[in-house]
Design a protein around this motif. Sequence first.
Motif, PDB file in Angstrom:
ATOM      1  N   SER A   1       0.829  -1.218   0.000  1.00  0.00           N
ATOM      2  CA  SER A   1       0.000   0.000   0.000  1.00  0.00           C
ATOM      3  C   SER A   1       0.862   1.267   0.000  1.00  0.00           C
ATOM      4  O   SER A   1       0.832   2.077   0.935  1.00  0.00           O
ATOM      5  CB  SER A   1      -0.948   0.007   1.203  1.00  0.00           C
ATOM      6  OG  SER A   1      -1.837  -1.081   1.127  1.00  0.00           O
ATOM      7  N   PRO A   2       1.664   1.469  -1.056  1.00  0.00           N
ATOM      8  CA  PRO A   2       2.568   2.618  -1.112  1.00  0.00           C
ATOM      9  C   PRO A   2       1.814   3.930  -1.273  1.00  0.00           C
ATOM     10  O   PRO A   2       0.654   3.949  -1.707  1.00  0.00           O
ATOM     11  CB  PRO A   2       3.406   2.332  -2.370  1.00  0.00           C
ATOM     12  CG  PRO A   2       2.463   1.563  -3.248  1.00  0.00           C
ATOM     13  CD  PRO A   2       1.679   0.692  -2.308  1.00  0.00           C
ATOM     14  N   VAL A   3       2.483   5.034  -0.938  1.00  0.00           N
ATOM     15  CA  VAL A   3       1.887   6.351  -1.172  1.00  0.00           C
ATOM     16  C   VAL A   3       2.095   6.782  -2.620  1.00  0.00           C
ATOM     17  O   VAL A   3       1.378   7.647  -3.125  1.00  0.00           O
ATOM     18  CB  VAL A   3       2.476   7.423  -0.225  1.00  0.00           C
ATOM     19  CG1 VAL A   3       2.155   7.082   1.225  1.00  0.00           C
ATOM     20  CG2 VAL A   3       3.982   7.604  -0.424  1.00  0.00           C
ATOM     21  N   MET A   4       3.092   6.163  -3.294  1.00  0.00           N
ATOM     22  CA  MET A   4       3.389   6.541  -4.673  1.00  0.00           C
ATOM     23  C   MET A   4       3.822   5.309  -5.462  1.00  0.00           C
ATOM     24  O   MET A   4       4.617   4.502  -4.985  1.00  0.00           O
ATOM     25  CB  MET A   4       4.488   7.613  -4.703  1.00  0.00           C
ATOM     26  CG  MET A   4       4.815   8.135  -6.094  1.00  0.00           C
ATOM     27  SD  MET A   4       5.747   9.711  -6.077  1.00  0.00           S
ATOM     28  CE  MET A   4       7.198   9.278  -5.106  1.00  0.00           C
ATOM     29  N   ILE A   5       3.273   5.177  -6.674  1.00  0.00           N
ATOM     30  CA  ILE A   5       3.667   4.114  -7.597  1.00  0.00           C
ATOM     31  C   ILE A   5       4.433   4.760  -8.738  1.00  0.00           C
ATOM     32  O   ILE A   5       3.953   5.706  -9.375  1.00  0.00           O
ATOM     33  CB  ILE A   5       2.439   3.368  -8.146  1.00  0.00           C
ATOM     34  CG1 ILE A   5       1.647   2.712  -7.011  1.00  0.00           C
ATOM     35  CG2 ILE A   5       2.858   2.312  -9.168  1.00  0.00           C
ATOM     36  CD1 ILE A   5       0.303   2.155  -7.448  1.00  0.00           C
ATOM     37  N   LEU A   6       5.637   4.270  -9.006  1.00  0.00           N
ATOM     38  CA  LEU A   6       6.488   4.780 -10.078  1.00  0.00           C
ATOM     39  C   LEU A   6       6.619   3.704 -11.145  1.00  0.00           C
ATOM     40  O   LEU A   6       6.988   2.567 -10.848  1.00  0.00           O
ATOM     41  CB  LEU A   6       7.872   5.141  -9.537  1.00  0.00           C
ATOM     42  CG  LEU A   6       7.912   6.110  -8.354  1.00  0.00           C
ATOM     43  CD1 LEU A   6       9.344   6.281  -7.866  1.00  0.00           C
ATOM     44  CD2 LEU A   6       7.312   7.456  -8.735  1.00  0.00           C
ATOM     45  N   ALA A   7       6.309   4.056 -12.388  1.00  0.00           N
ATOM     46  CA  ALA A   7       6.368   3.092 -13.482  1.00  0.00           C
ATOM     47  C   ALA A   7       7.266   3.623 -14.594  1.00  0.00           C
ATOM     48  O   ALA A   7       7.070   4.741 -15.081  1.00  0.00           O
ATOM     49  CB  ALA A   7       4.969   2.806 -14.018  1.00  0.00           C
ATOM     50  N   ASP A   8       8.255   2.829 -14.991  1.00  0.00           N
ATOM     51  CA  ASP A   8       9.217   3.221 -16.025  1.00  0.00           C
ATOM     52  C   ASP A   8       8.913   2.470 -17.316  1.00  0.00           C
ATOM     53  O   ASP A   8       9.067   1.254 -17.390  1.00  0.00           O
ATOM     54  CB  ASP A   8      10.638   2.911 -15.546  1.00  0.00           C
ATOM     55  CG  ASP A   8      11.709   3.497 -16.455  1.00  0.00           C
ATOM     56  OD1 ASP A   8      11.368   4.347 -17.308  1.00  0.00           O
ATOM     57  OD2 ASP A   8      12.881   3.107 -16.322  1.00  0.00           O
ATOM     58  N   GLU A   9       8.463   3.201 -18.332  1.00  0.00           N
ATOM     59  CA  GLU A   9       8.146   2.644 -19.654  1.00  0.00           C
ATOM     60  C   GLU A   9       7.252   1.402 -19.567  1.00  0.00           C
ATOM     61  O   GLU A   9       7.580   0.343 -20.119  1.00  0.00           O
ATOM     62  CB  GLU A   9       9.444   2.303 -20.403  1.00  0.00           C
ATOM     63  CG  GLU A   9      10.361   3.474 -20.681  1.00  0.00           C
ATOM     64  CD  GLU A   9       9.870   4.391 -21.793  1.00  0.00           C
ATOM     65  OE1 GLU A   9       8.733   4.193 -22.296  1.00  0.00           O
ATOM     66  OE2 GLU A   9      10.606   5.312 -22.160  1.00  0.00           O
ATOM     67  N   PRO A  10       6.101   1.495 -18.898  1.00  0.00           N
ATOM     68  CA  PRO A  10       5.272   0.298 -18.728  1.00  0.00           C
ATOM     69  C   PRO A  10       4.534  -0.141 -19.983  1.00  0.00           C
ATOM     70  O   PRO A  10       3.994  -1.240 -20.031  1.00  0.00           O
ATOM     71  CB  PRO A  10       4.274   0.733 -17.644  1.00  0.00           C
ATOM     72  CG  PRO A  10       4.134   2.202 -17.843  1.00  0.00           C
ATOM     73  CD  PRO A  10       5.510   2.673 -18.234  1.00  0.00           C
ATOM     74  N   THR A  11       4.495   0.716 -21.028  1.00  0.00           N
ATOM     75  CA  THR A  11       3.696   0.387 -22.217  1.00  0.00           C
ATOM     76  C   THR A  11       4.499   0.371 -23.510  1.00  0.00           C
ATOM     77  O   THR A  11       3.981  -0.027 -24.547  1.00  0.00           O
ATOM     78  CB  THR A  11       2.556   1.411 -22.392  1.00  0.00           C
ATOM     79  OG1 THR A  11       3.119   2.726 -22.583  1.00  0.00           O
ATOM     80  CG2 THR A  11       1.645   1.430 -21.174  1.00  0.00           C
ATOM     81  N   SER A  12       5.752   0.777 -23.483  1.00  0.00           N
ATOM     82  CA  SER A  12       6.482   1.020 -24.735  1.00  0.00           C
ATOM     83  C   SER A  12       6.676  -0.238 -25.579  1.00  0.00           C
ATOM     84  O   SER A  12       6.786  -0.153 -26.801  1.00  0.00           O
ATOM     85  CB  SER A  12       7.842   1.652 -24.438  1.00  0.00           C
ATOM     86  OG  SER A  12       8.607   0.817 -23.599  1.00  0.00           O
ATOM     87  N   ALA A  13       6.713  -1.415 -24.939  1.00  0.00           N
ATOM     88  CA  ALA A  13       6.922  -2.653 -25.684  1.00  0.00           C
ATOM     89  C   ALA A  13       5.615  -3.361 -26.025  1.00  0.00           C
ATOM     90  O   ALA A  13       5.623  -4.480 -26.543  1.00  0.00           O
ATOM     91  CB  ALA A  13       7.818  -3.598 -24.887  1.00  0.00           C
ATOM     92  N   LEU A  14       4.480  -2.711 -25.759  1.00  0.00           N
ATOM     93  CA  LEU A  14       3.175  -3.343 -25.933  1.00  0.00           C
ATOM     94  C   LEU A  14       2.442  -2.788 -27.148  1.00  0.00           C
ATOM     95  O   LEU A  14       2.636  -1.634 -27.542  1.00  0.00           O
ATOM     96  CB  LEU A  14       2.320  -3.112 -24.680  1.00  0.00           C
ATOM     97  CG  LEU A  14       2.904  -3.603 -23.345  1.00  0.00           C
ATOM     98  CD1 LEU A  14       1.965  -3.223 -22.203  1.00  0.00           C
ATOM     99  CD2 LEU A  14       3.141  -5.103 -23.368  1.00  0.00           C
TER     100      LEU A  14
END
Length: 215
Positions: free
Chosen positions: A154-167
């Motif tokens: 249950s983090p206060v912040m979710i960080l996502a690095d290039e989650p869609t670029s290969a999709l």
Amino acid sequence: MLVSITDLKAGYGGKTVIAFDRLQIARGQHTLLLGPSGSGKTTLLNILAALATPMTGEISIDNVRVDTLSESQRDHFRGQKIGLVMQRLHLISALSVRDNLLLAQRLAGVQANGKCVNAILEKLGIANKFHVYPHQLSQGEAQRVAIARAVLNSPVMILADEPTSALDDANAEAAIALLFAQAEDHGATLVVATHDARIKSRFKSENVIALKGAA
């Protein structure tokens, strides 16, 4: 404010890649860091994750000055407060999906909770993958496991690095929708770093930070 950064300069090899006099992200504000390769978006994401130290700047996250923390304190802070979905998913091949998530809890200094793990996998539609190993997962399933790991504590912040670029388009839309849904479910702020302009419309225009790099 969840994130407050002042007088930031960061880069590598003596070169300044990003510079901000002031950058703030409010609680619940979902933000897109958009820019080409080399523009500094991953550098900024790593600073927000307390994985990298800038050349200069004060970084406050959830009322904690993370730039003043020791390495071990940063590790503890990250485990308690930050959920990470990285380009490389870093799932341990020798462990099942469930054991990967239980290990993530232990490494974060949180008591392993199998019921919590099971509930999150159920919510993400991969309850039937509890005992499967990473190499047996499809790309979409592996990404769901990575998202499960990111929201586990249950983090206060979710960080996502290039989650869609290969999709492809359909899977890219599904992935970003899933990230938004999980952020909302867990009351977390979402920050996505990407060069993928397809997902720009998902974010309010005032919450899109265009990065071009600095000389």
